[in-house]
Scaffold this motif. Structure first.
Motif, mmCIF file in Angstrom:
data_model
loop_
_atom_site.group_PDB
_atom_site.id
_atom_site.type_symbol
_atom_site.label_atom_id
_atom_site.label_comp_id
_atom_site.label_asym_id
_atom_site.label_seq_id
_atom_site.Cartn_x
_atom_site.Cartn_y
_atom_site.Cartn_z
ATOM 1 N N VAL A 235 69.037 50.475 3.182
ATOM 2 C CA VAL A 235 68.163 49.904 2.880
ATOM 3 C C VAL A 235 68.365 49.021 1.557
ATOM 4 C CG1 VAL A 235 66.244 50.668 4.621
ATOM 5 C CG2 VAL A 235 66.630 51.427 1.526
ATOM 6 N N THR A 236 67.422 47.072 1.032
ATOM 7 C CA THR A 236 68.139 46.370 0.897
ATOM 8 C C THR A 236 67.257 46.515 -0.576
ATOM 9 O OG1 THR A 236 66.375 45.125 1.545
ATOM 10 C CG2 THR A 236 68.410 44.958 2.432
ATOM 11 N N THR A 237 65.573 47.584 -1.076
ATOM 12 C CA THR A 237 65.353 47.646 -1.921
ATOM 13 C C THR A 237 65.759 49.002 -2.932
ATOM 14 O OG1 THR A 237 63.881 48.921 -0.447
ATOM 15 C CG2 THR A 237 62.895 46.383 -0.378
ATOM 16 N N ALA A 238 65.041 48.297 -4.334
ATOM 17 C CA ALA A 238 65.710 49.737 -5.071
ATOM 18 C C ALA A 238 65.366 50.917 -4.940
ATOM 19 C CB ALA A 238 64.848 49.292 -6.374
ATOM 20 N N LYS A 239 64.370 51.255 -4.098
ATOM 21 C CA LYS A 239 63.710 53.090 -3.504
ATOM 22 C C LYS A 239 63.568 53.108 -1.923
ATOM 23 C CE LYS A 239 61.145 53.427 -7.216
ATOM 24 N NZ LYS A 239 59.473 54.071 -8.265
ATOM 25 N N ARG A 240 64.060 54.130 -1.565
ATOM 26 C CA ARG A 240 64.208 53.972 -0.152
ATOM 27 C C ARG A 240 62.464 53.892 0.175
ATOM 28 N NH1 ARG A 240 68.296 59.240 1.368
ATOM 29 N NH2 ARG A 240 70.081 59.000 -0.310
ATOM 30 N N THR A 241 62.926 54.161 1.592
ATOM 31 C CA THR A 241 60.913 53.433 1.819
ATOM 32 C C THR A 241 60.355 54.910 2.884
ATOM 33 O OG1 THR A 241 59.465 52.232 3.712
ATOM 34 C CG2 THR A 241 63.328 52.714 3.797
ATOM 35 N N SER A 242 59.717 55.030 2.604
ATOM 36 C CA SER A 242 59.369 56.728 3.397
ATOM 37 C C SER A 242 59.084 56.143 5.013
ATOM 38 C CB SER A 242 57.442 56.665 2.940
ATOM 39 O OG SER A 242 56.568 55.337 3.572
ATOM 40 N N LEU A 243 59.533 55.602 5.685
ATOM 41 C CA LEU A 243 59.902 55.088 7.139
ATOM 42 C C LEU A 243 60.940 55.722 7.087
ATOM 43 C CD1 LEU A 243 58.369 53.872 10.010
ATOM 44 C CD2 LEU A 243 59.221 51.909 8.760
ATOM 45 N N LEU A 244 62.485 55.535 6.830
ATOM 46 C CA LEU A 244 63.474 55.843 6.844
ATOM 47 C C LEU A 244 63.746 56.405 5.835
ATOM 48 C CD1 LEU A 244 65.049 52.208 8.755
ATOM 49 C CD2 LEU A 244 64.148 54.522 9.666
ATOM 50 N N PRO A 245 63.413 57.648 5.836
ATOM 51 C CA PRO A 245 63.870 57.902 3.919
ATOM 52 C C PRO A 245 64.961 59.168 4.062
ATOM 53 C CG PRO A 245 62.703 59.905 6.004
ATOM 54 C CD PRO A 245 62.277 58.987 6.597
ATOM 55 N N ASP A 246 65.791 58.603 5.287
ATOM 56 C CA ASP A 246 67.265 59.786 5.289
ATOM 57 C C ASP A 246 68.169 58.233 4.915
ATOM 58 O OD1 ASP A 246 66.416 62.445 5.845
ATOM 59 O OD2 ASP A 246 66.448 61.862 8.090
ATOM 60 N N VAL A 247 67.715 56.526 5.545
ATOM 61 C CA VAL A 247 68.990 55.971 4.887
ATOM 62 C C VAL A 247 68.810 55.843 3.738
ATOM 63 C CG1 VAL A 247 68.746 53.278 6.144
ATOM 64 C CG2 VAL A 247 67.832 55.323 7.474
ATOM 65 N N PRO A 248 70.069 55.327 2.685
ATOM 66 C CA PRO A 248 70.214 55.363 1.387
ATOM 67 C C PRO A 248 69.693 53.845 0.959
ATOM 68 C CG PRO A 248 72.373 55.599 2.700
ATOM 69 C CD PRO A 248 71.151 56.048 3.539
#
Length: 335
Positions: A235-248
């Protein structure tokens, strides 16, 4: 006899003058609320400058339906993609400022001036901010046949196989396009952008393997990731998203400082009456305040972002400067 010698007549004139003045003040004070109360009286057209089915389109439809319920009128979506969102945006910039032709403005609108030598409209003077709808994080996805499963493996693939990493986006000069170009610059891997008329056709080609990866909004790609038809690399943001929490995040995988996302806002033609703008802002914020709408947006990968019109105007101006800096630092060439 002077004009005030007749006490009864003088009092009558004074009372009439006072009444006239009071009515004038009342009319002035209630003019804008009256306009707001009578608007809207018919169906409104909301132009989305992307093809149907993409992330922005999905988000806008959710909020438009709820805002329409508050306004007691329908917001009819018209998808008008093409020319890097310029076609749809221009249509609204040239429309009548009556509140019945509106634009779901993407981040691309404030990016384009830094990439194009000429545009048929100036968003700063031809359009007015109305309401922020949502922020849109991105995710890098690939088809299941691609051997790379992480961003580092993708970099290595691009450097060793002899051909560039092909990456798709919903259109040239969109945030997704720039996100892919920036990845190529920070990783040193050769990349080749493939522009589509919206996210949906790009996602289809990504699943089939016609392109290596896709830089997509979470709203557009998350369902495919969860269904197992696409693989999420980062994911392209600084923090992981709650929608895909396992994706770094991309940053976690060795690309410090990589933090890119988009947004979509409601805007109207210049000279739209302030009372109409205020009514629309209240309707969008009211829609975002509904728990079921906020939950639905989060579910599809968007972050509800209610705000005032003034705050949106300030945000858009600052974001335009930010992206201009990114484009210059990355050496991205426009048209």
């Amino acid at each position: 006899m002077t004009e005030c010698d007749d006490t009864h007549g003088c009092d009558t004139i004074s009372r009439r003058a006072a009444l006239t003045g009071a009515l004038a003040i009342l009319a002035s004070a209630t003019a804008r609320p009256a306009l707001a109360q009578t608007y809207p009286t018919r169906v409104m057209q909301l132009i989305v400058p992307f093809a149907a089915g993409g992330g922005v389109d999905v988000v806008v439809r959710v909020v438009a339906e709820a805002a329409g319920d508050i306004l007691k009128q329908r917001l009819v979506i018209e998808n008008r993609g093409g020319a890097g969102t310029v076609l749809g945006s221009q249509a609204v910039a040239k429309a009548e400022p009556d509140g019945y032709t509106l634009l779901a403005a993407p981040t691309t609108m404030v990016i384009n001036p830094a990439l194009r030598s000429s545009l048929p409209f100036d968003w700063k003077t031809d359009l007015v901010p109305v309401a922020m709808i949502a922020k849109l994080p991105f995710v890098v996805t690939s088809g299941l046949k691609l051997p790379a499963k992480t961003m580092k493996e993708l970099e290595a693939l691009g450097k060793t196989r002899g051909t560039p990493i092909t990456f798709g986006s919903g259109g040239a000069n969109t945030v997704a396009h720039l996100a892919g170009e920036v990845f190529g610059l920070v990783s040193g891997a050769p990349v080749l952008h493939v522009a589509y008329r919206g996210e949906a056709p790009a996602l289809t080609d990504s699943m089939s393997g016609n392109i290596d990866v896709m830089f997509s909004t979470l709203a557009g790609a998350s369902a495919h990731v969860k269904a197992g038809t696409l693989r999420a690399l980062g994911v392209t943001t600084a923090k992981r998203t709650s929608l895909l929490p396992d994706v770094p995040t991309v940053a976690e995988q060795g690309y410090a400082g990589y933090d890119l996302s988009a947004w979509v806002a409601l805007v109207a033609p210049k000279n739209t009456p302030p009372a109409v703008v205020a009514t629309l802002n209240a309707a969008v914020n009211g829609a975002l305040a509904k728990p079921e709408i906020a939950a639905r947006l989060i579910e599809i990968g968007a972050e509800p972002a209610p705000d005032t019109t003034a705050a949106l105007a300030s945000f858009m101006a600052k974001d335009a400067q930010t992206w201009a800096g990114v484009i210059k630092a990355a050496g991205i060439k426009g048209e």
